[in-house]
Design an enzyme around this catalytic site. Sequence first.
Site, mmCIF file in Angstrom:
data_model
loop_
_atom_site.group_PDB
_atom_site.id
_atom_site.type_symbol
_atom_site.label_atom_id
_atom_site.label_comp_id
_atom_site.label_asym_id
_atom_site.label_seq_id
_atom_site.Cartn_x
_atom_site.Cartn_y
_atom_site.Cartn_z
ATOM 1 C CB SER A 1 -0.746 -0.016 1.317
ATOM 2 O OG SER A 1 -1.739 1.241 1.389
ATOM 3 C CB SER B 1 5.013 2.599 1.089
ATOM 4 O OG SER B 1 4.649 1.399 0.366
ATOM 5 C CE LYS B 2 4.439 -1.594 8.204
ATOM 6 N NZ LYS B 2 5.406 -0.707 9.217
ATOM 7 N N GLY B 3 3.787 -2.879 3.492
ATOM 8 C CA GLY B 3 3.037 -4.290 2.661
ATOM 9 C C GLY B 3 3.053 -5.548 3.718
#
Length: 476
Positions: A60, A105-107
């Site tokens: 994201s 961001s992040k995953g």
Amino acid sequence: MNVNEPSFRDSVDMMFDRAVAVMNLSPGLKQKIKVCNSTYTVRFGVRLRGEIHTFTGYRSVHSEHMEPVKGGIRYAMGVNQDEVEALAALMTYKCALVEAPFGGSKGGLCIDPRQYEEHELEQITRRFAYELIKRDLINPAQNVPAPDMGTGEREMAWIVDQYARMNTTDINARACVTGKPLNSGGIQGRVEATGRGVQFALREFFRHPEDVAAAHLSGGLAGKRAVVQGLGNVGSHAARFLSTEDDVKVVGIIERDGGLWSDVGLDIQAVLDWMKAHGGSVKGFPGATYVENGASLLEADCDFVVPAAMEGVINLSNADRIRAPLIIEAANGPITAGADAILRKKGTIIIPDMYANAGGVTVSYFEWVKNLSHIRFGRMQRRAEEARNRLLVEELETLSADQGLGWSLNSEFKNRYLRGSDELELVRSGLDDTMRIAYQSMREVWHGRNDVDDLRMAAYIVAIDRVAASYRAKGL
Ligand code: GLU
């Protein structure tokens, strides 16, 4: 969890809304900053144990006001879009607060990593990375992941290798991910950086007697009694540093299978060794009381609590029973918006996640810079610094001999003074400086505005202000 509890993302949005309500931003800009720009969902298959297993992953991107965007990749069964988006938003604010020049961001990957062998995890990680790399969701100039819950150096080494295989002419390939092992382009001090950051944050808090008094505490860190929840990469280092370097008594720890309590303070290294030898369990650790319902220790009588495990652990169901006057959020989102309101009303001081756990991304920033400059920090200056210091020491000694003053420099001082800074020292100094400055920028807003009563709101205001300035500079 209580049915009235909003989701993690709603919780972050509510905290955002509280802050922007007192800020002078156009409604359009508020909305632009708040929303998550994009979330990519991927489902991919990996052949394991003779069968195809399908995995679901996310990356994201919350805000691209600065690029690359930055944030970890989490491996856990609970990973979902809402969570990844909340964490991506927190990354935007966190980076702005500590002046790491990144968007957020992040995953995440829905997986229980303990169910897989190492070579299987490698296959899964490489495949996930492949899916993200081919969409530029891993890229040194656009999106730079890092470790998070369930991932570490090992996974980052697989990711960088995968990226290098797919981008054979990219001279900056190593900067595509941070938190790598040293031999894959990592930096000294990254593994423990988040824990160090928690320590530096507490040290800075305790440098301000006015703030300490706001938490109905007095004096310094030494002798304070703490409860740490989660001895993962963040909690274990924070607890160890605080107890061995700052004389904090870690009276309670909370782990997956229960908690431990000791009035005289736990030996953290001994607890970690015990856990290692007993399949991750704290049960039976000698010299401490085992508490089956570990989470109840969050409510114990102590000076501060360090939730260092995961989001939502302090929520509507337990917030009013929390007795500690100070909470430092080492995890992301450990206090829900509802619990935050209850605690604020009680006068609990909360050092918010976006500041408290920013040590990780701060050192990630140093690692990224190191990778782009292709040289270890300190390599050019270290011996020059030593030579310059030696000059001064020798001149002093000559003067003393010439004038018959009989001075002699203490040899321990001499050794310490003569030594030039290596990468680890530079990283620590950069991290310490970052944590001090970020705290001061928060407290200026906290004490300087009469419509701001808490550090979290202050942190959001500082961060959002910077993100807004960035958007304005782009003409938005
Ligand atoms: N996952 C960590 C965090 O939540 C580190 C992120 C990074 O280093 O990019 O801050």
